[in-house]
Scaffold this motif. Structure first.
Motif, PDB file in Angstrom:
ATOM      1  N   SER A  34       9.093   5.291 -10.857  1.00  0.00           N
ATOM      2  CA  SER A  34      10.041   4.712 -11.341  1.00  0.00           C
ATOM      3  C   SER A  34      10.585   3.207 -10.553  1.00  0.00           C
ATOM      4  N   MET A  35      10.350   3.300  -9.249  1.00  0.00           N
ATOM      5  CA  MET A  35      10.461   1.776  -8.603  1.00  0.00           C
ATOM      6  C   MET A  35       9.597   0.746  -9.017  1.00  0.00           C
ATOM      7  N   ALA A  36       8.584   1.198  -9.183  1.00  0.00           N
ATOM      8  CA  ALA A  36       7.272   0.208  -9.577  1.00  0.00           C
ATOM      9  C   ALA A  36       7.652  -0.067 -10.880  1.00  0.00           C
ATOM     10  N   GLY A  86       0.771  -1.322   0.083  1.00  0.00           N
ATOM     11  CA  GLY A  86      -0.122  -0.028  -0.055  1.00  0.00           C
ATOM     12  C   GLY A  86       0.791   1.235   0.154  1.00  0.00           C
ATOM     13  N   GLY A  87       2.073   1.061  -0.097  1.00  0.00           N
ATOM     14  CA  GLY A  87       3.166   2.226   0.334  1.00  0.00           C
ATOM     15  C   GLY A  87       2.869   3.387  -0.710  1.00  0.00           C
ATOM     16  N   GLY A  88       2.888   4.638  -0.288  1.00  0.00           N
ATOM     17  CA  GLY A  88       2.975   5.833  -1.247  1.00  0.00           C
ATOM     18  C   GLY A  88       1.686   5.914  -1.959  1.00  0.00           C
ATOM     19  N   ILE A  89       0.956   5.138  -1.980  1.00  0.00           N
ATOM     20  CA  ILE A  89      -0.127   5.104  -3.000  1.00  0.00           C
ATOM     21  C   ILE A  89      -1.478   5.265  -2.567  1.00  0.00           C
ATOM     22  N   ILE A  91      14.177  -8.165  -2.186  1.00  0.00           N
ATOM     23  CA  ILE A  91      14.190  -7.250  -1.284  1.00  0.00           C
ATOM     24  C   ILE A  91      14.521  -5.643  -2.033  1.00  0.00           C
ATOM     25  N   ILE A  92      13.389  -5.042  -1.622  1.00  0.00           N
ATOM     26  CA  ILE A  92      13.386  -3.548  -2.049  1.00  0.00           C
ATOM     27  C   ILE A  92      13.712  -2.526  -0.873  1.00  0.00           C
ATOM     28  N   SER A  93      13.308  -3.032   0.331  1.00  0.00           N
ATOM     29  CA  SER A  93      13.458  -2.227   1.511  1.00  0.00           C
ATOM     30  C   SER A  93      14.920  -1.835   1.935  1.00  0.00           C
ATOM     31  N   ASN A  94      15.126  -0.486   1.878  1.00  0.00           N
ATOM     32  CA  ASN A  94      16.512  -0.223   2.286  1.00  0.00           C
ATOM     33  C   ASN A  94      16.971  -0.180   3.706  1.00  0.00           C
ATOM     34  N   PRO A  95      18.032  -0.118   4.091  1.00  0.00           N
ATOM     35  CA  PRO A  95      19.317  -0.122   3.111  1.00  0.00           C
ATOM     36  C   PRO A  95      19.396  -1.632   2.584  1.00  0.00           C
ATOM     37  N   ILE A 141       9.367  -7.594  -1.533  1.00  0.00           N
ATOM     38  CA  ILE A 141       9.358  -6.819  -0.070  1.00  0.00           C
ATOM     39  C   ILE A 141       9.695  -5.544  -0.379  1.00  0.00           C
ATOM     40  N   PRO A 142       8.707  -4.288  -0.511  1.00  0.00           N
ATOM     41  CA  PRO A 142       9.039  -3.220  -0.497  1.00  0.00           C
ATOM     42  C   PRO A 142       8.478  -2.509   0.972  1.00  0.00           C
ATOM     43  N   ALA A 143       8.441  -3.259   1.963  1.00  0.00           N
ATOM     44  CA  ALA A 143       7.743  -2.634   3.341  1.00  0.00           C
ATOM     45  C   ALA A 143       8.975  -1.944   3.972  1.00  0.00           C
ATOM     46  N   GLY A 144       8.509  -0.861   4.444  1.00  0.00           N
ATOM     47  CA  GLY A 144       9.460  -0.065   5.434  1.00  0.00           C
ATOM     48  C   GLY A 144       9.345   1.387   5.276  1.00  0.00           C
ATOM     49  N   VAL A 145      10.168   2.111   5.776  1.00  0.00           N
ATOM     50  CA  VAL A 145       9.929   3.548   5.522  1.00  0.00           C
ATOM     51  C   VAL A 145      10.972   3.989   4.636  1.00  0.00           C
ATOM     52  N   PRO A 146      10.609   5.190   3.873  1.00  0.00           N
ATOM     53  CA  PRO A 146      11.437   5.684   2.986  1.00  0.00           C
ATOM     54  C   PRO A 146      12.225   6.889   3.486  1.00  0.00           C
TER      55      PRO A 146
HETATM   56  P1  NAD Z   1       5.961   3.935   1.862  1.00  0.00           P
HETATM   57  O1  NAD Z   1       5.852   4.536   3.172  1.00  0.00           O
HETATM   58  O2  NAD Z   1       5.069   4.640   0.718  1.00  0.00           O
HETATM   59  O3  NAD Z   1       5.207   2.424   1.777  1.00  0.00           O
HETATM   60  C1  NAD Z   1       5.851   1.251   2.601  1.00  0.00           C
HETATM   61  C2  NAD Z   1       4.782   0.519   3.161  1.00  0.00           C
HETATM   62  O4  NAD Z   1       5.280  -0.603   3.959  1.00  0.00           O
HETATM   63  C3  NAD Z   1       3.301   1.046   3.714  1.00  0.00           C
HETATM   64  O5  NAD Z   1       2.087   0.592   3.016  1.00  0.00           O
HETATM   65  C4  NAD Z   1       3.546   0.402   4.929  1.00  0.00           C
HETATM   66  O6  NAD Z   1       2.435   0.319   5.630  1.00  0.00           O
HETATM   67  C5  NAD Z   1       4.205  -0.947   4.792  1.00  0.00           C
HETATM   68  N1  NAD Z   1       4.815  -1.374   5.724  1.00  0.00           N
HETATM   69  C6  NAD Z   1       5.493  -1.113   7.090  1.00  0.00           C
HETATM   70  N2  NAD Z   1       5.790  -1.699   7.960  1.00  0.00           N
HETATM   71  C7  NAD Z   1       5.399  -2.816   7.404  1.00  0.00           C
HETATM   72  C8  NAD Z   1       5.437  -4.394   7.981  1.00  0.00           C
HETATM   73  N3  NAD Z   1       5.895  -4.602   9.197  1.00  0.00           N
HETATM   74  N4  NAD Z   1       4.585  -5.450   7.437  1.00  0.00           N
HETATM   75  C9  NAD Z   1       4.041  -5.007   6.165  1.00  0.00           C
HETATM   76  N5  NAD Z   1       4.121  -3.684   5.618  1.00  0.00           N
HETATM   77  C10 NAD Z   1       4.634  -2.623   6.077  1.00  0.00           C
HETATM   78  O7  NAD Z   1       7.495   3.711   1.314  1.00  0.00           O
HETATM   79  P2  NAD Z   1       7.760   3.259  -0.230  1.00  0.00           P
HETATM   80  O8  NAD Z   1       8.079   4.616  -0.760  1.00  0.00           O
HETATM   81  O9  NAD Z   1       7.221   2.270  -0.771  1.00  0.00           O
HETATM   82  O10 NAD Z   1       9.519   2.729   0.272  1.00  0.00           O
HETATM   83  C11 NAD Z   1       9.334   1.718   0.915  1.00  0.00           C
HETATM   84  C12 NAD Z   1      10.845   1.159   1.033  1.00  0.00           C
HETATM   85  O11 NAD Z   1      11.485   0.733  -0.402  1.00  0.00           O
HETATM   86  C13 NAD Z   1      11.690   2.082   1.668  1.00  0.00           C
HETATM   87  O12 NAD Z   1      12.601   1.481   2.484  1.00  0.00           O
HETATM   88  C14 NAD Z   1      12.299   2.603   0.241  1.00  0.00           C
HETATM   89  O13 NAD Z   1      13.728   3.304   0.728  1.00  0.00           O
HETATM   90  C15 NAD Z   1      12.689   1.369  -0.454  1.00  0.00           C
HETATM   91  N6  NAD Z   1      12.948   1.618  -2.036  1.00  0.00           N
HETATM   92  C16 NAD Z   1      13.959   0.889  -2.333  1.00  0.00           C
HETATM   93  C17 NAD Z   1      14.169   1.255  -3.667  1.00  0.00           C
HETATM   94  C18 NAD Z   1      15.184   0.260  -4.427  1.00  0.00           C
HETATM   95  O14 NAD Z   1      15.740   0.787  -5.554  1.00  0.00           O
HETATM   96  N7  NAD Z   1      15.681  -0.797  -3.768  1.00  0.00           N
HETATM   97  C19 NAD Z   1      13.470   2.206  -4.422  1.00  0.00           C
HETATM   98  C20 NAD Z   1      12.685   2.865  -3.907  1.00  0.00           C
HETATM   99  C21 NAD Z   1      12.352   2.552  -2.453  1.00  0.00           C
END
Ligand code: NAD
Ligand code: LMR
Length: 320
Positions: A230-232, A35-38, A119-123, A78-83
């Motif tokens: 662009s990430m999507a 659900g992130g960002g949308i 794994i997408i979540s940073n770092p 897995i993109p879950a987490g904070v940006p």
């Molecule tokens: P966002 O805040 O818009 O979305 C993150 C989502 O994760 C939210 O829907 C939140 O509810 C969910 N979430 C948080 N904790 C969770 C948990 N324990 N279980 C399930 N869901 C959970 O953030 P975003 O812009 O989508 O970015 C997400 C992550 O992706 C960040 O860490 C960001 O740095 C990373 N990212 C990586 C790349 C890459 O190239 N690898 C590119 C863009 C973003």
């Protein structure tokens, strides 16, 4: 979280002809943190389910539904987490995201241990080693099936090089190696396809722009997050490549941050060949015949990347 079922061959056959389809394999993909960002995840699922594309989309919310979301899944994204916000490094996200990734990968190990994990979540330089340690503790680690998603670095490198050298975008392919943060992102401009020459100044300018492209977006969004669209696009490309490989396509190559013996670091992003079981081969040839600038940058990135990898491993090993 979201789950979608997809049959690459059926989709292709459907595109190519309207005649009857042969029975084909179908795959399930789960997105954790969808659900992130949308929008609220139910809204995302309703929205996506109206597309006239093959996947059947289902939504799941909260820890109690995580197991159902993951059952029978072939690819987990897995993109879950904070940006990031302006002024932050990706490593500043470690304290929050490390635990999120650990918890989610534990659920993956329990429910779909054979899945490919993106794994997408940073770092990413630390979250991938975290995932590896969790999977080891659960006794289900297969290094061929764990990927740090660095596709966005390649997407950016291709875009910026095509613009700079006035090339047809569709033809451009620049491998990006190392990791996914700052100077650990190393585009190999010497390996650009089609073959093209760069001045020393162009190599430096393009490398720095590609390394800072994430920050460029973070600053332009001014506190509202980091790259999402662009990430999507990049995630869709990497998932589609993985599904094609699972489906038997023998010609699938992508860059990814994976367990590696190409350098003295235990994880390293490079071009890989994808197959039915995940990573089929690493492509060592990209690291030969580098520009002098790239040789130096490769040596310079190693201490930072090593420290980030060790931080991730220690995070899991130090837990009681
Ligand atoms: P966002 O805040 O818009 O979305 C993150 C989502 O994760 C939210 O829907 C939140 O509810 C969910 N979430 C948080 N904790 C969770 C948990 N324990 N279980 C399930 N869901 C959970 O953030 P975003 O812009 O989508 O970015 C997400 C992550 O992706 C960040 O860490 C960001 O740095 C990373 N990212 C990586 C790349 C890459 O190239 N690898 C590119 C863009 C973003
Ligand atoms: C990116 O490269 O856009 C992502 O890693 C997000 C970020 O924090 O820069």
């Amino acid at each position: 979280a979201l789950q979608g079922s997809f049959a690459p061959k059926a989709w292709k056959a459907n595109q190519e002809s309207c005649r009857g389809l042969q029975p084909v394999a179908s795959y399930k993909v789960a997105v954790l943190g969808a659900g992130g960002g949308i929008a609220n995840v139910k809204g995302v699922a309703a929205d996506l389910s109206h597309c006239n594309t093959p996947p059947h989309v289902q939504d799941f919310t909260g820890a109690s539904e995580l197991g159902s979301c993951l059952k029978g899944v072939n690819v987990v994204v897995i993109p879950a987490g904070v940006p990031r916000k302006p002024g932050m490094t990706r490593d500043d996200l470690f304290n929050i995201n490390a635990n999120i990734v650990k918890t989610l990968v534990e659920a993956v190990a329990d429910n779909c241990p054979d899945a490919l994990i993106h794994i997408i979540s940073n770092p990413v330089n630390s979250t991938v080693p975290i995932a590896a340690e969790v999977l080891k503790q659960k006794g289900v680690y297969d290094p061929k099936k764990l990927f740090g998603v660095t596709t966005l670095d390649v997407v950016r490198a291709n875009t910026f090089v095509a613009q700079k050298k006035n090339l047809k975008l569709i033809d451009v392919d620049v491998p990006v190696v190392g990791g996914h943060a700052g100077i650990t992102i190393l585009p190999l401009l010497s390996k650009t396809k089609p073959s093209v020459s760069f001045t020393d100044e162009e190599v430096e300018q393009l490398t720095v722009r590609i390394q800072n492209a994430g920050t460029e977006v973070v600053e332009a969004k001014a506190g509202a997050g980091s790259a999402t669209l662009s990430m999507a696009y990049a995630a869709a490309r990497f998932v589609e490549s993985s599904l094609r490989a699972l489906d038997g396509d023998g010609d699938v190559y992508e860059c990814s941050f994976v367990q590696s013996d190409l350098t003295d670091l235990p994880f390293f992003a490079s071009r890989i060949k994808l197959g039915r079981n995940g990573v089929e081969a690493l492509i060592p040839s990209d690291l030969g015949g580098l520009y002098e600038y790239e040789e130096k940058a490769l040596e310079a990135l190693k201490p930072e990347l090593k420290a980030s990898i060790e931080k991730g491993i220690a995070f899991v090993q130090k837990q009681p």
